[in-house]
Scaffold this motif. Structure first.
Motif, mmCIF file in Angstrom:
data_model
loop_
_atom_site.group_PDB
_atom_site.id
_atom_site.type_symbol
_atom_site.label_atom_id
_atom_site.label_comp_id
_atom_site.label_asym_id
_atom_site.label_seq_id
_atom_site.Cartn_x
_atom_site.Cartn_y
_atom_site.Cartn_z
ATOM 1 N N MET A 11 0.854 -1.189 0.000
ATOM 2 C CA MET A 11 0.000 0.000 0.000
ATOM 3 C C MET A 11 0.889 1.238 0.000
ATOM 4 N N PRO A 12 1.119 1.827 -1.165
ATOM 5 C CA PRO A 12 1.994 2.999 -1.214
ATOM 6 C C PRO A 12 1.352 4.210 -0.522
ATOM 7 N N PHE A 13 2.104 4.815 0.386
ATOM 8 C CA PHE A 13 1.593 5.952 1.146
ATOM 9 C C PHE A 13 1.248 7.127 0.242
ATOM 10 N N TRP A 14 2.126 7.458 -0.683
ATOM 11 C CA TRP A 14 1.926 8.659 -1.506
ATOM 12 C C TRP A 14 0.694 8.543 -2.389
ATOM 13 N N LEU A 15 0.383 7.359 -2.871
ATOM 14 C CA LEU A 15 -0.834 7.178 -3.663
ATOM 15 C C LEU A 15 -2.067 7.459 -2.805
ATOM 16 N N SER A 16 -2.084 6.935 -1.589
ATOM 17 C CA SER A 16 -3.202 7.178 -0.674
ATOM 18 C C SER A 16 -3.290 8.655 -0.298
ATOM 19 N N PHE A 17 -2.152 9.277 -0.052
ATOM 20 C CA PHE A 17 -2.138 10.683 0.339
ATOM 21 C C PHE A 17 -2.676 11.580 -0.771
ATOM 22 N N PHE A 18 -2.249 11.339 -2.006
ATOM 23 C CA PHE A 18 -2.704 12.202 -3.096
ATOM 24 C C PHE A 18 -4.149 11.920 -3.485
ATOM 25 N N LEU A 19 -4.644 10.707 -3.263
ATOM 26 C CA LEU A 19 -6.069 10.445 -3.433
ATOM 27 C C LEU A 19 -6.862 11.290 -2.439
ATOM 28 N N PHE A 20 -6.410 11.293 -1.195
ATOM 29 C CA PHE A 20 -7.032 12.115 -0.146
ATOM 30 C C PHE A 20 -6.975 13.599 -0.512
ATOM 31 N N LEU A 21 -5.809 14.077 -0.922
ATOM 32 C CA LEU A 21 -5.615 15.484 -1.248
ATOM 33 C C LEU A 21 -6.453 15.908 -2.456
ATOM 34 N N ASN A 22 -6.505 15.066 -3.480
ATOM 35 C CA ASN A 22 -7.292 15.371 -4.670
ATOM 36 C C ASN A 22 -8.777 15.491 -4.331
ATOM 37 N N GLY A 23 -9.283 14.542 -3.543
ATOM 38 C CA GLY A 23 -10.686 14.610 -3.128
ATOM 39 C C GLY A 23 -10.972 15.845 -2.300
ATOM 40 N N ALA A 24 -10.036 16.222 -1.432
ATOM 41 C CA ALA A 24 -10.230 17.397 -0.575
ATOM 42 C C ALA A 24 -10.255 18.680 -1.400
ATOM 43 N N ILE A 25 -9.317 18.837 -2.306
ATOM 44 C CA ILE A 25 -9.235 20.068 -3.099
ATOM 45 C C ILE A 25 -10.463 20.221 -3.998
ATOM 46 N N GLY A 49 -10.131 8.193 0.734
ATOM 47 C CA GLY A 49 -8.723 8.531 0.967
ATOM 48 C C GLY A 49 -8.415 8.666 2.445
ATOM 49 N N THR A 50 -9.358 9.231 3.193
ATOM 50 C CA THR A 50 -9.196 9.335 4.643
ATOM 51 C C THR A 50 -9.148 7.948 5.270
ATOM 52 N N MET A 51 -10.029 7.043 4.818
ATOM 53 C CA MET A 51 -10.030 5.674 5.335
ATOM 54 C C MET A 51 -8.699 4.976 5.036
ATOM 55 N N GLN A 52 -8.166 5.167 3.832
ATOM 56 C CA GLN A 52 -6.886 4.559 3.478
ATOM 57 C C GLN A 52 -5.762 5.085 4.365
ATOM 58 N N LEU A 53 -5.751 6.384 4.619
ATOM 59 C CA LEU A 53 -4.707 6.945 5.475
ATOM 60 C C LEU A 53 -4.834 6.435 6.910
ATOM 61 N N LEU A 54 -6.064 6.267 7.383
ATOM 62 C CA LEU A 54 -6.255 5.718 8.722
ATOM 63 C C LEU A 54 -5.790 4.261 8.796
ATOM 64 N N ILE A 55 -6.094 3.490 7.773
ATOM 65 C CA ILE A 55 -5.623 2.099 7.735
ATOM 66 C C ILE A 55 -4.100 2.073 7.676
ATOM 67 N N TYR A 56 -3.523 2.945 6.868
ATOM 68 C CA TYR A 56 -2.063 3.010 6.784
ATOM 69 C C TYR A 56 -1.462 3.365 8.142
ATOM 70 N N ALA A 57 -2.030 4.351 8.822
ATOM 71 C CA ALA A 57 -1.521 4.767 10.130
ATOM 72 C C ALA A 57 -1.650 3.646 11.154
ATOM 73 N N PHE A 58 -2.726 2.874 11.069
ATOM 74 C CA PHE A 58 -2.957 1.803 12.031
ATOM 75 C C PHE A 58 -1.985 0.641 11.820
ATOM 76 N N TYR A 59 -1.684 0.295 10.569
ATOM 77 C CA TYR A 59 -0.870 -0.885 10.266
ATOM 78 C C TYR A 59 0.584 -0.590 9.925
ATOM 79 N N ARG A 60 1.013 0.665 9.932
ATOM 80 C CA ARG A 60 2.387 0.955 9.501
ATOM 81 C C ARG A 60 3.446 0.380 10.436
ATOM 82 N N ASN A 61 3.178 0.280 11.729
ATOM 83 C CA ASN A 61 4.158 -0.257 12.676
ATOM 84 C C ASN A 61 3.777 -1.633 13.195
ATOM 85 N N ALA A 62 2.729 -2.225 12.650
ATOM 86 C CA ALA A 62 2.308 -3.547 13.106
ATOM 87 C C ALA A 62 3.294 -4.597 12.615
ATOM 88 N N LYS A 63 3.447 -5.646 13.393
ATOM 89 C CA LYS A 63 4.318 -6.740 12.976
ATOM 90 C C LYS A 63 3.590 -7.544 11.915
#
Length: 81
Positions: A11-25, A49-63
């Motif tokens: 799950m690439p972070f930048w793709l999720s971030f720019f999806l979020f940013l594009n929808g917001a703008i 996009g917000t849901m993807q960023l939340l999922i990314y934040a939740f699982y980024r440090n998970a084992k």
């Protein structure tokens, strides 16, 4: 895949971030010009996009669960041999 493997490897972070940013703008623009036809799809993109960023934040440090990752990536075996 992220929830199953508990890894953001695929799950690439930048793709999720720019999806979020594009929808917001575009959502803000749609609100400014009072255009429902722009607001609905871009509002949904912002929400997803917000849901993807939340999922990314939740699982980024998970084992990562290596066993589940191997099963998810392994080709399926035919039922009959």
């Amino acid at each position: 895949m992220v929830v199953t493997t508990k890894s953001v490897k695929y799950m690439p972070f930048w793709l999720s971030f720019f999806l979020f940013l594009n929808g917001a703008i575009w959502g803000v623009y749609a609100l400014l010009v009072h255009d429902v036809f722009l607001l609905v799809p871009n509002g949904m993109g912002f929400f997803l996009g917000t849901m993807q960023l939340l999922i990314y934040a939740f699982y980024r440090n998970a084992k990562p669960n290596v066993k589940d990752e191997e099963e998810a990536l392994a080709p399926s075996q035919p039922l009959l041999s």
